[in-house]
Scaffold this active site. Structure first.
Site: not given
Ligand SMILES: Cc1ncc(COP(=O)(O)O)c(C=O)c1O
Lengths: 259, 425
Positions: A42, A53, A168
């Site tokens: 990735e 994040d 995911y």
């Protein structure tokens, strides 16, 4: 047609590794991940406002943008990677605004040209699929969606609809690089997801060590590690390839021998 | 801009009376034409859907609105007056061509408890939070006005409250930081990015993602993922509803033009929305032009930006060609944001509302003029709206009626103004 994803997940549990594009010597770092045994790569597209994040990847975004990294540079990195590694699946991961800035069709075409296999867009849920999904699928690029601990049974079909490559599973309700999920909660979730989907399920967020990776690989099709690599790039700057390769080797061994 | 037909109608079938309405959006998926939507991480999606469900129930629940109304009256101090500003009217009439210069009214949101319109929205959202059984409150703040309003309602209802505020803003808005603390809130200085409002919102979202089970995020403006733009607008619409009644009572007719500053756009949409279907009521939203829209130091997202996705919605954003968000600048911390609410993007593109930039310098001048002529110290945000009066009044007849939303009081801004005027305190 078998895809690079099919091959990567056919060998048993896969190690999926993340680094931010433009942070450190990215081309060398990508090569180190492959040399260390990563099965799927990735590549993060830096964004000014990476809302999902934690500190480590936020800082990586700032470092990359601070060096003047542009979208064109990310596609150049992808193109170079594809030439050097014809068989390793490559995923671009990032935020919607950098992906749609020149139009979804432009982005999808660039991905196809560069040899990108899949795209993870953090802030486009299934409800807004029209923004990017049709363009990617039309260009033969997998849209890889995220499932989370808050994705209940009623939402799961919508998440799976139109996604491919792998699913995911974000194992914690939170941001990257902070908490770690309890192993039992991961096991329950993976069982639930695998029962509902026929694409591989990879688990990420908060995974740093070979021990954690091994435990997850016992139940999941893939293990995603990101912040631990990004931390190494921060620590070693342009000379991170060696340490990245070592950590990848340890993680890959743990993942590949888990079952 | 005379064509008053909505151009971006929702795709879904509508009742006949809604087809020609400017007030029928968002559609079922939370879009205003191409704008709005729910661009959030999957973790937040179920919560956003829950919030919408709960809001739909509340909308139809008379008990919810009666509690809202009673708090508006006794806690906030509503209705806020619609005040005829005689000297401001005279001032601009003198400068206008003969026969021009409308009657100027101020909608006095600055008289609300906590000193701005922000409290209207906070009351509505904390009532929703409690309906949803959430026990913790978070919010972002720029100038600190929304932070103070949130801390106020959290104290009023006894819920713990955390305010995310850019470290730069913590430094330049010390009095508001202390106010929030007095009200029992924890203030978290945010050190990412330029350490201002955009970054505070990022960190509030990061915190929320990790605490969705018990935490309610009180967003401070008519932006963010659906249903926030809609519900913030609905709570702020009390401004426009009152203005309508008050103007009918005072003048026996509707105003001819409404003017409001647009940061995220909540005070503006609150004033505008109840009038959107009155074709004779013109509206102007004022963007922060900073050092000028031809420089890279402004916050005029409609004038200088293009559509993009940030903070959960699609809207006009200041950004480069790669889609990287660029830093906004305004002398007014409450307007210092590189985007605005999605409904304004739609009203802009459909032509129903005009949007005009005003520079820091023009706002400063209007700030002082309002103090001197009307004995009212306006917030720097509101001063941007007042600064559009010269251009707007020159073309309006004397019998016409213009309403400026004085969204907040300027006590919080005296340090900024003093510094800009080179005055040592
Ligand atoms: C007094 C005042 N007016 C206007 C604004 C801008 O916000 P909005 O556009 O949501 O009304 C603020 C924001 O802090 C404010 O404090």
């Amino acid at each position: 047609m078998t895809t690079r994803f099919d091959n990567a997940f056919a060998k048993g549990p896969a190690l999926v590794t993340f680094i931010t594009g433009g942070d450190g010597d990215t081309a060398a770092n990508l090569d180190a991940l492959v040399a260390g045994g990563a099965d799927v790569i990735e590549l993060g597209m830096p964004f000014t406002d990476p809302m999902a994040d934690g500190d480590a990847i936020q800082q990586a975004n700032i470092r990359a943008l601070g060096k003047g990294t542009r979208t064109k540079d990310i596609f150049d990195l992808a193109t170079g990677f594809r030439q050097r590694h014809p068989d390793v699946p490559l995923v671009l991961m990032g935020y919607a605004n950098t992906m749609i800035a020149r139009g979804a069709n432009w982005f999808a075409a660039e991905c196809a040209k560069a040899g990108v296999d899949g795209v993870i867009c953090v802030d486009i849920p299934p409800e807004e699929d029209a923004e990017l999904g049709p363009a990617l699928r039309g260009a033969g690029i997998s849209l890889i969606r995220l499932a989370t601990p808050t994705t209940d049974a009623s939402r799961l079909p919508a998440v799976l609809e139109g996604s491919s490559g792998f699913l995911y599973y974000v194992s914690v309700a939170g941001i990257t690089g902070t908490q770690t999920a309890a192993q039992t909660s991961i096991e329950d979730a993976v069982a639930r997801l695998k029962a509902a989907s026929d694409i591989p399920v990879a688990v990420g967020f908060g995974v740093r060590t070979p021990e954690q990776a091994s435990a997850i690989a016992k139940v999941a099709d893939g293990v995603v590690v990101g912040s631990a690599f990004v931390d190494l790039v921060k620590e070693h700057g342009d000379k991170a390839a060696g340490p990245l390769r070592e950590l990848t080797q340890a993680l890959a061994e743990a993942v590949h021998s888990a079952r | 801009m005379t064509d008053q037909t909505p151009v971006n109608r929702p795709a879904s079938p509508l009742a006949a009376d809604q087809v020609n309405s400017w007030r029928a959006l968002p559609d079922a998926s939370g879009h205003f034409g191409q704008f709005g939507g729910r661009y959030v991480a999957e973790t937040l999606m179920p919560l956003i859907l829950d919030l919408e469900k709960e809001y739909r129930k509340a909308q139809d629940d008379p008990a919810f609105w009666s509690e809202f109304d009673s708090l508006m009256k006794d806690f906030v101090g509503r209705p806020s007056p619609l005040y005829y500003a005689p000297r401001m009217t005279e001032h601009w009439r003198e400068k206008a061509p003969a026969g021009k210069g409308p009657k100027i009214y101020f909608k006095r949101e600055e008289l609300n408890h906590t000193g701005a319109h922000k409290i209207n929205n906070c009351i509505g959202q904390i009532l929703l939070a409690m309906r949803m059984g959430k026990t913790k409150i978070i919010a972002e703040t720029g100038a600190g006005q929304h932070g103070v309003a949130t801390a106020t309602v959290a104290a009023r209802f006894g819920l713990p409250c955390t305010i995310f505020m850019g470290a730069t803003d913590v430094e330049r808005q010390k009095p508001n930081v202390f106010r929030m603390k007095l009200l029992g809130a924890e203030v978290v200085p945010v050190t990412s990015g330029a350490m201002t409002l955009k970054d505070a919102m990022n960190d509030a979202l990061r915190h929320w993602v990790a605490n969705v089970h018990d935490t309610f995020y009180i967003i401070g403006t008519a932006a963010g993922p659906h249903p926030y733009p809609e519900l913030v607008r609905d709570f702020q619409s009390i401004i426009g509803k009152e203005t309508r009644e008050q103007m009918l009572e005072k003048e026996g007719r509707l105003p001819d033009r409404l003017v409001a500053a647009v940061g995220g756009g909540s005070n503006a949409i609150g004033l505008f929305h109840p009038f959107l279907d009155d074709p004779d009521v013109k509206m102007t939203g004022i963007e922060a032009g900073g050092h000028g829209v031809d420089t890279d130091k402004h916050a005029a997202s409609l004038t200088g930006g293009k559509p993009g996705i940030l903070h959960g919605n699609k809207t006009y954003l200041l950004q480069n060609e790669d889609g990287q968000i660029t830093e906004a600048h305004s002398i007014s911390a409450g307007l210092d944001y590189p985007g605005l609410g999605p409904e304004h993007s739609w009203l802009h593109e459909s032509g129903r509302v005009d949007y005009v930039p005003i520079t820091d310098g023009e706002a400063l001048e209007a700030f002082q003029l309002c103090c001197a002529l009307e004995g009212i110290i306006p917030a720097l945000e509101s001063a941007h709206a007042l600064a559009a009066l010269p251009q707007l009044t020159a073309g309006m007849d004397e019998e016409q009626l213009l309403v400026v939303n004085v969204s907040g009081r300027g006590d919080k801004d005296i340090f900024t103004v003093a510094e800009a005027l080179d005055v040592e305190l």
